[in-house]
Design a protein around this motif. Structure first.
Motif, mmCIF file in Angstrom:
data_model
loop_
_atom_site.group_PDB
_atom_site.id
_atom_site.type_symbol
_atom_site.label_atom_id
_atom_site.label_comp_id
_atom_site.label_asym_id
_atom_site.label_seq_id
_atom_site.Cartn_x
_atom_site.Cartn_y
_atom_site.Cartn_z
ATOM 1 N N GLU A 73 0.616 -1.200 -0.015
ATOM 2 C CA GLU A 73 -0.020 0.201 -0.117
ATOM 3 C C GLU A 73 1.058 1.399 -0.068
ATOM 4 O O GLU A 73 0.707 2.090 -0.813
ATOM 5 N N LEU A 74 1.832 1.408 0.824
ATOM 6 C CA LEU A 74 2.514 2.585 0.845
ATOM 7 C C LEU A 74 3.500 2.557 -0.253
ATOM 8 O O LEU A 74 4.071 3.591 -0.764
ATOM 9 N N ALA B 256 1.631 4.227 -2.756
ATOM 10 C CA ALA B 256 1.103 5.710 -2.163
ATOM 11 C C ALA B 256 2.079 6.633 -2.686
ATOM 12 O O ALA B 256 2.070 7.793 -2.918
ATOM 13 N N THR B 257 3.615 5.791 -2.695
ATOM 14 C CA THR B 257 4.793 6.593 -3.134
ATOM 15 C C THR B 257 5.017 6.523 -4.653
ATOM 16 O O THR B 257 6.279 7.022 -5.052
ATOM 17 N N ARG B 258 4.258 5.793 -5.418
ATOM 18 C CA ARG B 258 4.679 5.297 -6.748
ATOM 19 C C ARG B 258 6.112 4.534 -6.724
ATOM 20 O O ARG B 258 6.900 5.137 -7.458
ATOM 21 N N GLY C 179 3.420 10.862 -0.059
ATOM 22 C CA GLY C 179 2.531 9.875 -0.444
ATOM 23 C C GLY C 179 0.992 10.397 -0.205
ATOM 24 O O GLY C 179 0.788 11.260 0.132
ATOM 25 N N TRP C 180 0.049 9.671 -0.830
ATOM 26 C CA TRP C 180 -1.214 9.912 -0.963
ATOM 27 C C TRP C 180 -2.140 8.916 -0.690
ATOM 28 O O TRP C 180 -1.767 7.634 -0.994
ATOM 29 N N ILE C 181 -2.996 8.983 0.333
ATOM 30 C CA ILE C 181 -4.007 8.066 0.699
ATOM 31 C C ILE C 181 -5.354 8.480 0.676
ATOM 32 O O ILE C 181 -5.668 9.635 1.009
ATOM 33 N N ASP C 182 -6.363 7.615 0.631
ATOM 34 C CA ASP C 182 -7.702 7.944 0.671
ATOM 35 C C ASP C 182 -8.086 8.394 2.226
ATOM 36 O O ASP C 182 -7.286 7.372 3.328
ATOM 37 N N ALA D 40 -4.340 3.431 -0.182
ATOM 38 C CA ALA D 40 -3.265 4.066 -1.224
ATOM 39 C C ALA D 40 -4.350 4.676 -2.336
ATOM 40 O O ALA D 40 -5.147 4.007 -2.680
ATOM 41 N N SER D 41 -3.841 5.825 -2.576
ATOM 42 C CA SER D 41 -4.783 6.739 -3.438
ATOM 43 C C SER D 41 -3.836 7.025 -4.840
ATOM 44 O O SER D 41 -2.850 7.140 -4.664
ATOM 45 N N GLU D 42 -4.389 7.819 -6.077
ATOM 46 C CA GLU D 42 -3.711 8.100 -6.989
ATOM 47 C C GLU D 42 -3.201 9.469 -6.584
ATOM 48 O O GLU D 42 -3.580 10.305 -5.762
#
Length: 438
Positions: A114-115, A118-120, A139-142, A148-150
């Motif tokens: 997931e992480l 989240a950080t591509r 990073g990005w999370i919902d 993880a999110s876009e």
């Protein structure tokens, strides 16, 4: 609590009596009272101090004085990644030996993948910086399921990944989970979750957009828009940092032990978020007379002289560190810089002669903030820094009194702003202080 974890660890803590780095040793242990000049000159800001077996001080990126922790072993994770209940018996053995009561750790358990998403895949363009623990990525999370999110959608987070070569970092990771999993305060960075999977240890924090005070004062960063901090912004930061330490000393009963500009993060409106609890110590474990820590740890220049000399750790050691940061805020100079001329490399030693002579005190001030304050306000700020830097810890104020002094100083600064704007409209510092730097 959706997506989080909630675990009581009281039973485990009460049943354990395991010593840790912050536990006390006998007073008759000898310590070396002096740093060698050659070691100090070669020390970088992020080095840790350690006392080796020959009782001489040495510096290394990671102290070898404490053996590493085992990685946390958790109950099996459900594949929906809603988090895992931390079993009390699975906590690391190096938790504070004087247990807190009714401890609850409220954090999200993340999967490594997931992480990674989240950080591509921890791409270089998501790197925010490097610390003693390891690299930190954006990073990005919902926000609701905390998955993880876009990139650019959901909630921005800072993900700290343990350097695989770090030994001390494993204990610091455990302390972050233990302390920040419990503590909540407006001036402490919020820990959202963690990951412990195979050899990967990661921490997920709220994203603090303006980065560290160190970047703003000294070197800047390509990841953040960095401008010179105004006088009022600096005093706002000092007050926020003082409130964080006051909370730790009086409510959480912790000694931070590594207070410095790189651990002071700033949000979009320059509110302080104190970070990095890897060296924090439960103050109740060292309260009896003559108590000392086994290993002297901190950062060169910020550690109190009595702690370096004797190993005795008290809240007044944090007050000394605050005095150093206050001096850096006033001068715009690093606490130690071997690139400065001889006699000026150690900021505290260079500044002290100016601090005791009021007719010369303005010579220490950062040229970038001159004209933004009155002499009266400058003298109050200098007096406070000087008190915090007293070699005798008994003469240093406690952090509650530091907060009171800074609140009064902030009030006088607001009056200074009115006078400045009336006399020189182009130097209206009041408006800039509300938004940060000029």
């Amino acid at each position: 609590m959706g997506g989080g974890i909630r675990t009581s660890v009281k039973g485990y803590l009460l049943s354990q009596r395991i010593t840790m780095a912050s536990d006390t040793v006998h007073e008759n242990e000898s310590t070396n009272r002096n740093f060698t000049a050659s070691l100090a000159a070669d020390t970088e800001r992020k080095t840790r101090m350690d006392l080796d077996s020959t009782n001489s001080y040495r510096f290394s990126r990671f102290s070898g004085g404490i053996r590493c922790l085992p990685i946390l072993s958790f109950a099996s994770k459900s594949r929906d990644s809603n988090g895992t209940r931390i079993r009390a018996e699975s906590l690391p053995y190096r938790v504070p030996s004087n247990p807190r009561t009714d401890v609850e750790i409220l954090l999200k358990s993340f999967f490594y993948n997931e992480l990674k998403a989240a950080t591509r895949n921890f791409r270089p363009d998501t790197l925010l910086g490097e610390g003693g623990f390891g690299p930190v990525y954006k990073g990005w999370i919902d926000q609701n399921p905390l998955a993880a999110s876009e990139p650019g959608t959901g909630m921005a987070v800072a993900i700290k990944r343990l350097d695989q070569d770090s030994m001390q970092g494993r204990e610091e990771w455990s302390k972050e989970v233990y302390y920040l999993g419990q503590l909540r305060h407006p001036n402490l960075v919020k820990l959202i979750g963690y990951c412990s999977e195979d050899n990967e240890l990661l921490l997920v924090y709220e994203f603090v957009p303006r980065g560290s005070l160190e970047n703003h004062l000294f070197r800047g960063s390509s990841n953040f828009e960095v401008e010179p901090l105004s006088w009022n912004a600096r005093m706002k930061i000092a007050l926020g940092a003082a409130k964080a330490l006051t909370f730790l000393h009086n409510e959480a009963l912790l000694i931070f032990r590594d207070f410095k500009t790189s651990n002071i993060l700033l949000d979009s409106t320059y509110n302080v978020k104190l970070s990095d609890f890897g060296l924090a110590v439960d103050g109740r474990s060292i309260r009896h007379p003559g108590a000392k820590t086994k290993v002297i740890m901190g950062t060169y220049g910020y550690a109190a002289p009595e702690y370096i000399a004797t190993g005795r750790l008290t809240t007044k050691c944090d007050v000394y560190g605050f005095g150093v940061v206050m001096l850096e805020l006033l001068s715009g100079k690093l606490v130690f810089d071997k690139n400065r001329p001889p006699g000026e490399q150690n900021l505290v030693e260079w500044a002290k002669p100016y601090l005791v002579r009021k007719h010369r005190v303005l010579q220490i001030f950062d040229a970038r903030i001159k004209g933004q304050f009155s002499v009266a306000s400058a003298l109050k700020a200098v007096d406070l820094a000087f008190l915090c830097l007293s070699r005798n810890p008994k003469l240093r104020p406690n952090m509650k009194n530091v907060v009171k002094a800074l609140e009064k100083l902030q009030q006088s600064c607001n009056m200074d702003d009115l006078r400045i704007s009336q006399d020189k409209p182009c130097q209206n510092a009041q408006a800039s202080s509300r938004n940060g730097p000029n």
